[in-house]
Design an enzyme around this catalytic site. Structure first.
Site, PDB file in Angstrom:
ATOM      1  N   GLY A  12       0.843  -1.205   0.000  1.00  0.00           N
ATOM      2  CA  GLY A  12       0.000   0.000   0.000  1.00  0.00           C
ATOM      3  C   GLY A  12       0.873   1.248   0.000  1.00  0.00           C
ATOM      4  CB  VAL A  24      16.821   5.920  -1.661  1.00  0.00           C
ATOM      5  CG1 VAL A  24      17.584   4.738  -2.256  1.00  0.00           C
ATOM      6  CG2 VAL A  24      16.175   5.524  -0.331  1.00  0.00           C
ATOM      7  NE  ARG A  73      -1.141  -5.012  -0.628  1.00  0.00           N
ATOM      8  CZ  ARG A  73      -1.960  -3.970  -0.510  1.00  0.00           C
ATOM      9  NH1 ARG A  73      -2.895  -3.769  -1.397  1.00  0.00           N
ATOM     10  NH2 ARG A  73      -1.834  -3.133   0.503  1.00  0.00           N
ATOM     11  CG  ASP A 104       3.021  -6.216   7.711  1.00  0.00           C
ATOM     12  OD1 ASP A 104       2.540  -5.706   6.683  1.00  0.00           O
ATOM     13  OD2 ASP A 104       2.338  -6.800   8.567  1.00  0.00           O
ATOM     14  CB  THR A 127       2.720   0.901   6.192  1.00  0.00           C
ATOM     15  OG1 THR A 127       1.369   0.709   6.617  1.00  0.00           O
ATOM     16  CG2 THR A 127       3.633   0.642   7.373  1.00  0.00           C
ATOM     17  CB  ILE A 128      -1.081   5.106   6.437  1.00  0.00           C
ATOM     18  CG1 ILE A 128      -2.102   4.006   6.119  1.00  0.00           C
ATOM     19  CG2 ILE A 128      -0.721   5.905   5.207  1.00  0.00           C
ATOM     20  CD1 ILE A 128      -3.489   4.541   5.776  1.00  0.00           C
ATOM     21  CG  ASP A 129      -1.994   0.044   8.265  1.00  0.00           C
ATOM     22  OD1 ASP A 129      -2.837   0.951   8.131  1.00  0.00           O
ATOM     23  OD2 ASP A 129      -2.027  -1.014   7.626  1.00  0.00           O
ATOM     24  CG  ASP A 131       1.239  -2.471  10.532  1.00  0.00           C
ATOM     25  OD1 ASP A 131       2.162  -1.884   9.932  1.00  0.00           O
ATOM     26  OD2 ASP A 131       0.453  -3.238   9.959  1.00  0.00           O
ATOM     27  NE  ARG A 173      -6.182  -5.756   5.095  1.00  0.00           N
ATOM     28  CZ  ARG A 173      -6.146  -5.603   3.778  1.00  0.00           C
ATOM     29  NH1 ARG A 173      -7.234  -5.735   3.069  1.00  0.00           N
ATOM     30  NH2 ARG A 173      -5.011  -5.326   3.176  1.00  0.00           N
ATOM     31  CB  ALA A 188     -12.858   9.619  19.615  1.00  0.00           C
ATOM     32  CG  HIS A 252      -8.242   3.543  -0.611  1.00  0.00           C
ATOM     33  ND1 HIS A 252      -9.341   2.749  -0.383  1.00  0.00           N
ATOM     34  CD2 HIS A 252      -7.183   2.703  -0.688  1.00  0.00           C
ATOM     35  CE1 HIS A 252      -8.963   1.483  -0.343  1.00  0.00           C
ATOM     36  NE2 HIS A 252      -7.667   1.427  -0.524  1.00  0.00           N
TER      37      HIS A 252
HETATM   38  O1  F6P Z   1      -1.776   0.688   3.750  1.00  0.00           O
HETATM   39  C1  F6P Z   1      -2.264  -0.226   4.697  1.00  0.00           C
HETATM   40  C2  F6P Z   1      -3.722  -0.330   4.552  1.00  0.00           C
HETATM   41  O2  F6P Z   1      -4.130   0.973   4.572  1.00  0.00           O
HETATM   42  C3  F6P Z   1      -4.575  -1.098   5.529  1.00  0.00           C
HETATM   43  O3  F6P Z   1      -4.887  -0.456   6.719  1.00  0.00           O
HETATM   44  C4  F6P Z   1      -5.795  -1.391   4.690  1.00  0.00           C
HETATM   45  O4  F6P Z   1      -6.572  -2.392   5.180  1.00  0.00           O
HETATM   46  C5  F6P Z   1      -5.178  -1.731   3.390  1.00  0.00           C
HETATM   47  O5  F6P Z   1      -4.017  -0.931   3.306  1.00  0.00           O
HETATM   48  C6  F6P Z   1      -6.025  -1.577   2.190  1.00  0.00           C
HETATM   49  O6  F6P Z   1      -5.231  -1.504   1.050  1.00  0.00           O
HETATM   50  P1  F6P Z   1      -5.708  -1.842  -0.415  1.00  0.00           P
HETATM   51  O7  F6P Z   1      -7.040  -1.233  -0.610  1.00  0.00           O
HETATM   52  O8  F6P Z   1      -4.656  -1.224  -1.277  1.00  0.00           O
HETATM   53  O9  F6P Z   1      -5.739  -3.326  -0.518  1.00  0.00           O
END
Ligand code: F6P
Length: 321
Positions: A12, A24, A73, A104, A127-129, A131, A173, A188, A252
């Site tokens: 992603g 880089v 991917r 990851d 990654t924005i997550d 994680d 996710r 919140a 997104h």
């Molecule tokens: O980039 C990570 C992430 O944002 C997850 O939190 C999300 O579930 C996933 O990507 C969705 O990515 P895509 O729609 O590209 O499969």
């Protein structure tokens, strides 16, 4: 000293990937190495979609979200045969080292590649997550959390005007970092994450009480997608409380946009560190930050160990709601 290296973005996309690519490429050239860009992640590597980059190849991209190298991917790269083909495409250009910018899954791919073939790899967590184990920062997480806070602020306006319950479903996710951080910063009342159990009945009872006592004019709930569907949870809450509820899925939108200063600066810093290290012979390391200081995490640890949400933040979310 490595003479030829390559860079790719994978998985992603995240805001700041371009700033990292820029760092880089320019660092490699400064250090006297040749640098190839791989288009569309591992998929492009398998398709032999590589091109040599120069300083100007990365002009005018530091401010752009997404990734100019493209990302994808690839199922084929997950097989040993696919990775052998990928290695052949690197070898024929004398590429000895690879910088992988991704999450990851992408780093796991890099680890498999370096385990099976004589190619050095370093990782930059893109990654924005946020994680990835061993670090508390990933490139893009600052921009995404600020986008979510902006959405929360807007939802507050309309929720308070109508005295409604507002629900915002955000990405994540498997990890609730975005929901937790943006939820705390956006004030919140409830933050639901995949890592923590929650009791919807209790939440509904509490909200009903709050409205009865007129303590609250509106309630804001942030839900990580991995904790459940915001729309479905919204329906249940409305049914059980009888209070007008509206759910929004940010989707997104939170993955795009011009990177913040924090993401640009960190991506530049980490891109430079990773490239210098790779060229000088370092491999199997992911470069990031922990408590604001540079940290290099073993690649194997980064892809096999699970990052947990900071318990201090979890406590804070509850205490300040
Ligand atoms: O980039 C990570 C992430 O944002 C997850 O939190 C999300 O579930 C996933 O990507 C969705 O990515 P895509 O729609 O590209 O499969």
């Amino acid at each position: 000293m490595l003479k030829t290296i390559a860079v790719m973005t994978s998985g992603g996309d995240s805001p700041g990937m371009n700033a990292a690519t820029r760092a880089v490429v320019r660092t490699a050239i400064r250090e006297g190495a040749r640098i190839f860009g791989i288009c569309n992640g591992y998929k492009g590597l398998l398709a032999d979609d590589l091109f040599e980059m120069n300083t100007r190849s990365v002009s005018d991209i530091i401010q752009r979200g997404g990734t100019v190298l493209g990302t994808a991917r690839s199922k084929e790269f997950e097989t040993p045969e696919g990775r052998t083909m990928a290695y052949e495409n690197l070898k024929k250009r004398d590429i000895q080292g690879l910088v992988v910018i991704g999450g990851d899954g992408s780093l796991r791919g890099a680890q498999a590649l370096t385990e099976e073939h004589p190619i050095a790899v370093v990782g930059l967590p893109g990654t924005i997550d946020n994680d990835i184990y061993g670090m508390d920062y990933t490139i893009g997480s600052d921009t995404a959390s600020n986008t979510i806070i902006d959405a929360i602020n807007k939802l507050r306006d309309t929720a308070s005007a109508h005295q409604r319950i507002a629900i915002l479903e955000v990405m994540g996710r498997r990890c609730g970092w975005l929901a937790l951080i943006a939820g705390i910063s956006g004030g919140a009342e409830y933050i639901l994450v995949p890592e923590e159990k929650f009791d919807l009945d209790k939440i509904c009872d509490e909200i009903s009480e709050m409205y009865k006592e007129s303590r609250k004019r509106y309630v804001l709930i942030v839900i990580a997608e991995g904790a459940g569907s915001g729309i479905e949870i919204g329906k249940i809450i409305e049914e059980r409380t009888g209070i007008d509820t509206r759910a929004s899925v940010l989707g997104h939108i939170q993955r795009g946009g011009s990177p913040t200063m924090v993401d640009r600066l960190n991506a530049s810093l980490l891109g430079q560190q990773a490239t210098r290290a790779l060229i000088s012979g370092v491999s199997n390391v992911v470069f990031s930050l922990k408590r604001g200081a540079p940290v290099s995490v073993n690649l194997h640890d980064a892809v096999t160990k699970k990052k947990r949400l900071d318990p201090e933040y979890l406590r804070m979310a509850e205490a300040l709601a």
